[in-house]
Design a protein around this motif. Structure first.
Motif, short mmCIF file in Angstrom:
data_model
loop_
_atom_site.label_atom_id
_atom_site.label_comp_id
_atom_site.label_asym_id
_atom_site.label_seq_id
_atom_site.Cartn_x
_atom_site.Cartn_y
_atom_site.Cartn_z
N SER A 1 -17.61 38.14 107.72
CA SER A 1 -16.14 38.21 107.71
C SER A 1 -15.64 38.95 106.47
CB SER A 1 -15.54 36.81 107.78
OG SER A 1 -15.95 36.03 106.66
N GLU A 2 -16.31 38.75 105.35
CA GLU A 2 -15.93 39.45 104.12
C GLU A 2 -16.23 40.94 104.23
OE1 GLU A 2 -16.58 36.11 100.66
OE2 GLU A 2 -18.37 37.04 101.52
N LYS A 3 -17.37 41.28 104.84
CA LYS A 3 -17.70 42.69 105.04
C LYS A 3 -16.67 43.37 105.93
CE LYS A 3 -22.73 42.09 104.70
NZ LYS A 3 -24.01 42.21 105.45
N ASP A 4 -16.25 42.68 106.99
CA ASP A 4 -15.26 43.26 107.89
C ASP A 4 -13.96 43.57 107.15
OD1 ASP A 4 -17.01 43.06 109.99
OD2 ASP A 4 -16.17 41.21 110.80
N ASP A 5 -13.53 42.65 106.30
CA ASP A 5 -12.30 42.87 105.53
C ASP A 5 -12.46 44.06 104.60
OD1 ASP A 5 -11.09 40.71 106.72
OD2 ASP A 5 -11.49 39.31 105.09
N LEU A 6 -13.60 44.17 103.95
CA LEU A 6 -13.82 45.26 103.00
C LEU A 6 -13.97 46.60 103.72
CD1 LEU A 6 -16.20 43.44 100.51
CD2 LEU A 6 -13.87 44.23 100.04
N GLU A 7 -14.55 46.61 104.89
CA GLU A 7 -14.66 47.86 105.63
C GLU A 7 -13.30 48.33 106.13
OE1 GLU A 7 -17.78 47.21 108.48
OE2 GLU A 7 -19.29 47.02 106.88
N ASP A 8 -12.42 47.39 106.41
CA ASP A 8 -11.04 47.74 106.75
C ASP A 8 -10.35 48.34 105.52
OD1 ASP A 8 -8.76 47.70 108.60
OD2 ASP A 8 -7.93 46.25 107.19
N ILE A 9 -10.57 47.76 104.36
CA ILE A 9 -10.03 48.29 103.12
C ILE A 9 -10.61 49.68 102.83
CG2 ILE A 9 -10.10 48.01 100.59
CD1 ILE A 9 -9.75 44.98 101.08
N PHE A 10 -11.89 49.85 103.14
CA PHE A 10 -12.54 51.15 102.91
C PHE A 10 -11.84 52.26 103.70
CE2 PHE A 10 -15.56 54.40 104.22
CZ PHE A 10 -15.99 54.86 102.99
N GLU A 11 -11.41 51.97 104.92
CA GLU A 11 -10.71 52.98 105.71
C GLU A 11 -9.44 53.44 105.00
OE1 GLU A 11 -11.84 54.46 108.43
OE2 GLU A 11 -13.67 53.27 108.21
N THR A 12 -8.75 52.50 104.37
CA THR A 12 -7.55 52.85 103.62
C THR A 12 -7.92 53.69 102.39
OG1 THR A 12 -6.44 50.83 104.33
CG2 THR A 12 -5.53 51.94 102.39
N ILE A 13 -9.00 53.33 101.72
CA ILE A 13 -9.45 54.10 100.55
C ILE A 13 -9.77 55.53 100.96
CG2 ILE A 13 -11.29 54.32 98.84
CD1 ILE A 13 -11.44 51.22 98.87
N SER A 14 -10.46 55.69 102.08
CA SER A 14 -10.80 57.02 102.58
C SER A 14 -9.55 57.84 102.85
CB SER A 14 -11.64 56.89 103.86
OG SER A 14 -11.94 58.16 104.40
N LEU A 15 -8.56 57.21 103.46
CA LEU A 15 -7.30 57.91 103.75
C LEU A 15 -6.59 58.32 102.47
CD1 LEU A 15 -5.11 58.76 105.80
CD2 LEU A 15 -4.21 56.44 105.65
N LEU A 16 -6.57 57.44 101.48
CA LEU A 16 -5.89 57.76 100.21
C LEU A 16 -6.60 58.90 99.48
CD1 LEU A 16 -5.03 54.17 98.92
CD2 LEU A 16 -3.45 55.86 99.88
N LEU A 17 -7.92 58.86 99.45
CA LEU A 17 -8.66 59.93 98.78
C LEU A 17 -8.41 61.28 99.45
CD1 LEU A 17 -12.02 58.11 98.03
CD2 LEU A 17 -10.52 59.14 96.33
N GLY A 18 -8.43 61.30 100.78
CA GLY A 18 -8.15 62.54 101.49
C GLY A 18 -6.75 63.05 101.22
N THR A 19 -5.80 62.15 101.18
CA THR A 19 -4.41 62.53 100.91
C THR A 19 -4.27 63.11 99.51
OG1 THR A 19 -3.62 60.80 102.41
CG2 THR A 19 -2.05 61.67 100.80
N LEU A 20 -5.04 62.59 98.57
CA LEU A 20 -4.99 63.08 97.18
C LEU A 20 -5.80 64.35 96.98
CD1 LEU A 20 -5.24 59.65 95.33
CD2 LEU A 20 -3.24 61.16 95.40
N GLY A 21 -6.43 64.84 98.04
CA GLY A 21 -7.17 66.11 97.96
C GLY A 21 -8.66 65.97 97.77
N TYR A 22 -9.20 64.77 97.98
CA TYR A 22 -10.64 64.55 97.82
C TYR A 22 -11.21 63.84 99.06
CZ TYR A 22 -9.74 65.92 93.05
OH TYR A 22 -9.37 66.63 91.94
N PRO A 23 -11.39 64.59 100.16
CA PRO A 23 -11.89 64.00 101.41
C PRO A 23 -13.40 63.78 101.37
CG PRO A 23 -11.54 66.34 101.72
CD PRO A 23 -11.07 66.03 100.31
N ILE A 24 -13.86 62.97 100.46
CA ILE A 24 -15.28 62.82 100.17
C ILE A 24 -16.07 62.21 101.32
CG2 ILE A 24 -14.85 60.58 99.05
CD1 ILE A 24 -17.12 61.25 97.10
N PHE A 25 -15.41 61.49 102.21
CA PHE A 25 -16.12 60.84 103.31
C PHE A 25 -16.01 61.61 104.62
CE2 PHE A 25 -14.42 57.30 100.60
CZ PHE A 25 -15.61 57.09 99.93
N ASP A 26 -15.35 62.75 104.62
CA ASP A 26 -15.13 63.52 105.84
C ASP A 26 -16.11 64.68 105.91
OD1 ASP A 26 -12.99 61.86 106.25
OD2 ASP A 26 -11.51 63.27 105.47
N GLY A 27 -16.91 64.72 106.98
CA GLY A 27 -17.75 65.89 107.22
C GLY A 27 -16.88 67.07 107.63
#
Length: 293
Positions: free
Chosen positions: A144-170
């Protein structure tokens, strides 16, 4: 393909400078990302948010000049760790510090260690940035904790891409990579001499796709002045896992961006090249023609 939902992202400029510090967050989410140019690190020292448990990313140029280099880490006090890296790591130019925006839902050490491990693996899988560090340990925690953190990770990915660093996007979505034949309308090909290369012209430049083969000949008299630097780049690409050599031909092992169509075509043809003429679609129309349709 699942349609992405609309997102509202708020970006604050504390000093009113679009080239300075930025604070990004998604409406109704608990994380926020501080983009901090290295030269402005001291300007955030009094902010309470950067003194908390954090996930962080460092971005900069590497000496291979093949991809942007990134470093991913975690810290009990984000600002103090960035101060340490400011004194001890040379490559980085920008840091992105990820924290929570509420005291009640702050990260703990296990949280950021799990996010660090997840971020490292996703960044390596995407292959967009050069990641040169030891593999972070993965902490044990409840599902359950992993699920919550993976949901948070999706937000982190979106924020990084918005700031110009799409590090998780192929450079391609999985469906596109697995079904090249279905995407030929969008692909461009270079077959000059015996080159066998294909890719796509995007807002990031020209992406040469994995599986592309360089010409087997680089002996053109007109290309000799460029040959030493060209060969140096080939060796850097091999060292960085971008190219390999098979049966006398260099082959791309992963998608790779070039700054312009001509930079891409000159590299794969191993000769002087005008990319607007040498890249063509499957109907034989040049990139120049397509751009003027």
């Amino acid at each position: 393909m699942k349609k992405s939902r609309s997102k509202t992202i708020r970006i604050q400029l504390p000093d009113g400078d679009p080239r300075g510090i930025k604070i990004a967050e998604v409406k109704n989410r608990i994380v926020q990302a501080f983009l901090i140019p290295r030269s402005l690190l001291k300007d955030v020292k009094d902010k309470n948010e950067v003194k908390s448990v954090s996930l962080y990313f460092l971005f900069g140029s590497n000496d291979k000049d093949t991809r942007t280099e990134a470093y991913i880490g975690e810290a009990e006090v984000g600002y103090e760790r960035l101060k340490h890296h400011n004194a001890n790591k040379d490559f980085w130019e920008v840091a992105v510090l990820v924290v929570t925006n509420t005291l009640q839902n702050g990260f703990n050490k296990a949280d950021v260690k799990y996010l660090e491990h997840l971020a490292y693996n996703k960044a390596v899988e995407a292959g967009r940035y050069a990641i040169n560090q030891t593999i972070p340990n993965k902490p044990s925690m409840r599902e359950s904790e992993k699920d919550d953190l993976e949901d948070i990770f999706e937000t982190i990915s979106l924020l990084l891409g918005t700031l110009g660093y799409p590090i998780f996007d192929g450079y391609r979505v999985e469906q596109e990579e697995d079904a090249i034949e279905d995407k030929e309308e969008e692909l461009l090909f270079c077959t000059r001499n015996d080159t066998d290369a294909f890719g796509k012209y995007t807002g990031e430049g020209f992406i040469v796709y994995k599986g592309s083969k360089l010409s087997s000949n680089s002996d053109s008299p007109g290309f000799k002045p460029y040959l030493p630097k060209h060969n140096e780049k080939i060796q850097r690409f091999i060292a960085d896992g971008i190219l390999t050599e098979e049966e006398g031909r260099y082959i791309f092992l992963k998608d790779h961006p070039f700054g312009s169509p001509s930079a891409a075509s000159q590299f794969v043809v191993q000769n002087k090249s005008n990319g607007k003429r040498d890249w063509k679609d499957k109907h034989g129309r040049t990139l120049d023609e397509l751009m003027n349709l």
